[in-house]
Enzyme design. Structure first.
Site, PDB file in Angstrom:
ATOM      1  N   SER A 150       5.492 -15.150  14.755  1.00  0.00           N
ATOM      2  CA  SER A 150       4.874 -16.134  15.418  1.00  0.00           C
ATOM      3  C   SER A 150       5.022 -17.447  14.423  1.00  0.00           C
ATOM      4  CB  SER A 150       3.220 -15.658  15.086  1.00  0.00           C
ATOM      5  OG  SER A 150       2.725 -16.554  15.997  1.00  0.00           O
ATOM      6  N   HIS A 151       4.014 -17.960  14.052  1.00  0.00           N
ATOM      7  CA  HIS A 151       4.167 -19.318  13.534  1.00  0.00           C
ATOM      8  C   HIS A 151       4.403 -19.267  11.789  1.00  0.00           C
ATOM      9  CE1 HIS A 151       0.016 -17.905  13.172  1.00  0.00           C
ATOM     10  NE2 HIS A 151      -0.319 -18.778  12.154  1.00  0.00           N
ATOM     11  N   LYS A 160       6.868  -6.928  16.957  1.00  0.00           N
ATOM     12  CA  LYS A 160       5.828  -6.478  17.736  1.00  0.00           C
ATOM     13  C   LYS A 160       6.257  -5.634  18.918  1.00  0.00           C
ATOM     14  CE  LYS A 160       4.547 -11.033  19.700  1.00  0.00           C
ATOM     15  NZ  LYS A 160       3.698 -11.975  19.959  1.00  0.00           N
ATOM     16  N   ARG A 313       1.408 -19.699  21.251  1.00  0.00           N
ATOM     17  CA  ARG A 313       0.297 -20.456  21.062  1.00  0.00           C
ATOM     18  C   ARG A 313       0.533 -22.038  21.267  1.00  0.00           C
ATOM     19  NH1 ARG A 313      -2.445 -18.362  15.445  1.00  0.00           N
ATOM     20  NH2 ARG A 313      -1.857 -16.244  15.474  1.00  0.00           N
ATOM     21  N   GLU A 396      -9.621 -18.413  19.654  1.00  0.00           N
ATOM     22  CA  GLU A 396      -9.892 -19.622  18.872  1.00  0.00           C
ATOM     23  C   GLU A 396      -8.581 -20.090  18.138  1.00  0.00           C
ATOM     24  OE1 GLU A 396     -10.250 -19.936  15.348  1.00  0.00           O
ATOM     25  OE2 GLU A 396      -9.896 -17.765  15.132  1.00  0.00           O
ATOM     26  N   SER A 397      -7.882 -19.459  17.820  1.00  0.00           N
ATOM     27  CA  SER A 397      -6.423 -19.361  17.229  1.00  0.00           C
ATOM     28  C   SER A 397      -5.422 -19.911  18.151  1.00  0.00           C
ATOM     29  CB  SER A 397      -5.937 -18.245  16.615  1.00  0.00           C
ATOM     30  OG  SER A 397      -5.698 -17.254  17.512  1.00  0.00           O
TER      31      SER A 397
END
Length: 556
Positions: A150-151, A160, A313, A396-397
């Site tokens: 991810s980030h 994953k 995201r 919220e992320s």
């Protein structure tokens, strides 16, 4: 309030000394073996797969070999016989890990779909491919793997698994895979089936799949490009050197609107990033420090956005408000979607996590929609998105996805591309950018302030917090208000929160242990301003500390 120290480099261009030495990293991946008796070097699936750095022996070839073999065995045990869609992001370790995985998948005769032209592959493109392939099928189902941390910083790797529902694997699945992978690590991967990379690439079970054009071609089922194209909007996007770097030009070409791709560079050191709050390079589109380059250009565009490295995201930048906080944009997106998507069923609900803003609750109530509040983790939204009982799921992320115009499922994992494109759609249709739209919501519902802070906790204390019951909280007030509710289970589905959420009329906090560090996280929100928020956080820490002390006294 928060004791977190911001690094002096935060928000500034990454200096040469901070850049990852990629040849050494790749050497560490292939040459360093993890010690299966050391917890930090074992396979550990968090909410988004196994992650770690090869330098720390936390993400090395043995990890990928063991996890891949475990996935093959899991598929066989579950009768999953369809193709496995395999995608990667732009982290330095991702291509190497894909090669390792493919060697195992080919040796186990798994039909694997890898990208045309070895293209980078966003997580939502893999989820979409699984969803589309499995539509109408009951046997021969497909699943997928995304090689991404991810980030996370450039020296990290990640892996994953997405089962046939296309979303993040649930804990029963990841637990099985994790345990079997660690057994293989203890045996020094002796139980792993493997062929050479050359044989794997030439295997009859290795196929090519055009992730990019299939994903881009379907976007009109979820975004109204006609209204964007018919406007004079100037739209900007920064892929942050991530997996969607070639998707954005293809989107602009396919749908013919004014989209400027600001950075088409792929560099595994991510030298073009500005440094995050803690002095690390991190491709986080919700971080003001990491997003400085795009924030500085906000007046050049009517609306702009960015995505993290695997593009699950989003970060939305507007002229009126700069970088929006994730909670703010989720509320705006929900308000707009449920008014504009007339093809969605009247009973279609709104999915949020327990640590997301109560602004979402207030917007959802005004819309007359059902609120589905779940624990942290996108997996909780998957079944609702599949059957259409949820139109939107968001965290919220800065992770979210939503249904197609016809109410059908788009993706069951987070999709960073469509929230950005939705920001362009709503700006084109309403003539107001999402920042202005959020200000309208605050005039209607009040203006909340939100913060997340970390506090130290031992392993024993984290276990105490995870198992806390509401009756163990003796306080009746919080930050000058009567406590109205104490939760340790999510209202939407009754699943454990793995922590506690305490609510008052104008504020709330949630505390939950970290899965990887000796800390616990406090999320807090107030509709009464920053002073009240400070009290909420301070008293939340005291409340949790009192629970730790009481549990310790009982243990003695």
């Amino acid at each position: 309030m928060s004791t977190v120290k911001v690094n002096p480099l935060a928000g500034k261009p990454a200096p040469p000394g901070l850049l990852t030495h990629v040849p050494r990293l790749l050497t560490a991946y292939f040459e360093l073996q993890p010690d299966a008796s050391v917890p930090a070097q074992q396979v550990s699936f968090g909410t988004s797969g196994h992650r770690g750095s090869a330098f720390d022996r936390a993400f090395n070839e043995w990890h990928v070999l063991a996890i891949s073999q475990a996935i093959c065995e899991y598929r066989k045990s579950q009768g999953i016989t369809g193709p496995l869609f395999l995608g990667i992001d732009t982290h330095a370790l991702s291509a190497a890990a894909l090669a390792s995985a493919l060697e195992v998948l080919a040796a186990n005769a798994v039909d694997v779909m890898i990208a045309e032209r070895d293209e980078y592959t966003p997580t939502p493109a893999v989820s979409r491919a699984i969803v589309v392939y499995n539509r109408g099928r009951t046997t021969g189902l497909a699943d997928g793997i995304v090689v991404t941390p991810s980030h996370n910083p450039p020296q990290d790797g990640g892996f994953k698994y997405n089962p046939p529902n296309g979303g993040p694997a649930d804990t029963d699945v990841t637990g099985w895979i994790q345990n079997r992978a660690n057994e293989l690590l203890k045996a020094e991967v002796a139980g792993v089936k493997r062929v050479s990379y050359d044989k794997a690439m030439k295997a009859a079970t290795t196929h090519r799949y055009d992730f990019l054009n299939n994903y881009v071609g379907d976007l009109a089922s979820v975004i109204d490009f006609e209204v964007i194209r018919g406007s004079s909007l100037k739209v900007g996007v920064d892929p942050l050197g991530g997996a969607g770097v070639h998707y954005w030009p293809a989107i602009a070409e396919a749908y013919r609107f004014n989209l400027e791709v600001l950075n088409r560079e792929v560099d595994p050191t991510f030298r073009f990033m500005t440094v995050d709050w803690d002095g690390k390079i991190r491709m986080d589109p919700s971080s003001p420090n990491a997003m400085q380059s795009l924030i500085h250009l906000k007046d050049r565009f009517d609306v702009a956005f960015a995505c993290d490295t695997d593009h699950d995201r989003h970060g939305i930048v507007t002229r009126s408000a700069g970088l929006m906080q994730p909670n703010q944009y989720l509320a705006v997106a929900i308000d707009y979607l449920y008014k504009s998507r007339t093809g969605w069923k009247a009973g279609t609900g709104v999915g949020k996590t327990a640590v997301s803003s109560q602004m979402i609750d207030r917007v959802t109530a005004r819309l007359g929609r059902r609120l589905y509040e779940a624990p942290v983790g996108f997996k909780w939204f998957v079944s609702g998105l599949v059957d259409g009982s949820l139109g939107f799921g968001g965290e919220e992320s800065a992770g979210a996805t939503f249904l197609q115009f016809d109410g059908g499922v788009w993706s069951t994992d987070k999709d960073g591309l469509i929230p950005g494109l939705l920001a362009a759609e709503m700006t084109a249709r309403t003539g107001r950018d999402p920042g202005n739209a959020y200000r309208d919501l605050t005039r209607e519902f009040g203006e909340p302030v939100f913060e997340r802070v970390d506090a130290p906790a031992t392993k024993e204390q984290k276990q105490i917090l995870k198992k806390l019951a509401p009756e163990q909280v003796r306080s009746t007030e919080l930050a000058g208000e009567k406590i109205t509710q104490i939760l340790n289970k999510a209202p939407g589905n009754g699943a454990p929160l793995d922590g506690l959420k305490v609510l008052t009329e104008h504020g709330w906090f949630a505390a939950r242990p970290s899965g990887t560090e000796e800390i616990y996280k406090i999320y807090a929100e107030s509709f009464l301003g920053t002073g009240h928020l400070s009290r909420l956080i301070e008293e939340a820490q005291k409340l949790v500390s009192d629970c730790f002390a009481a549990a310790g006294a009982r243990a003695r």
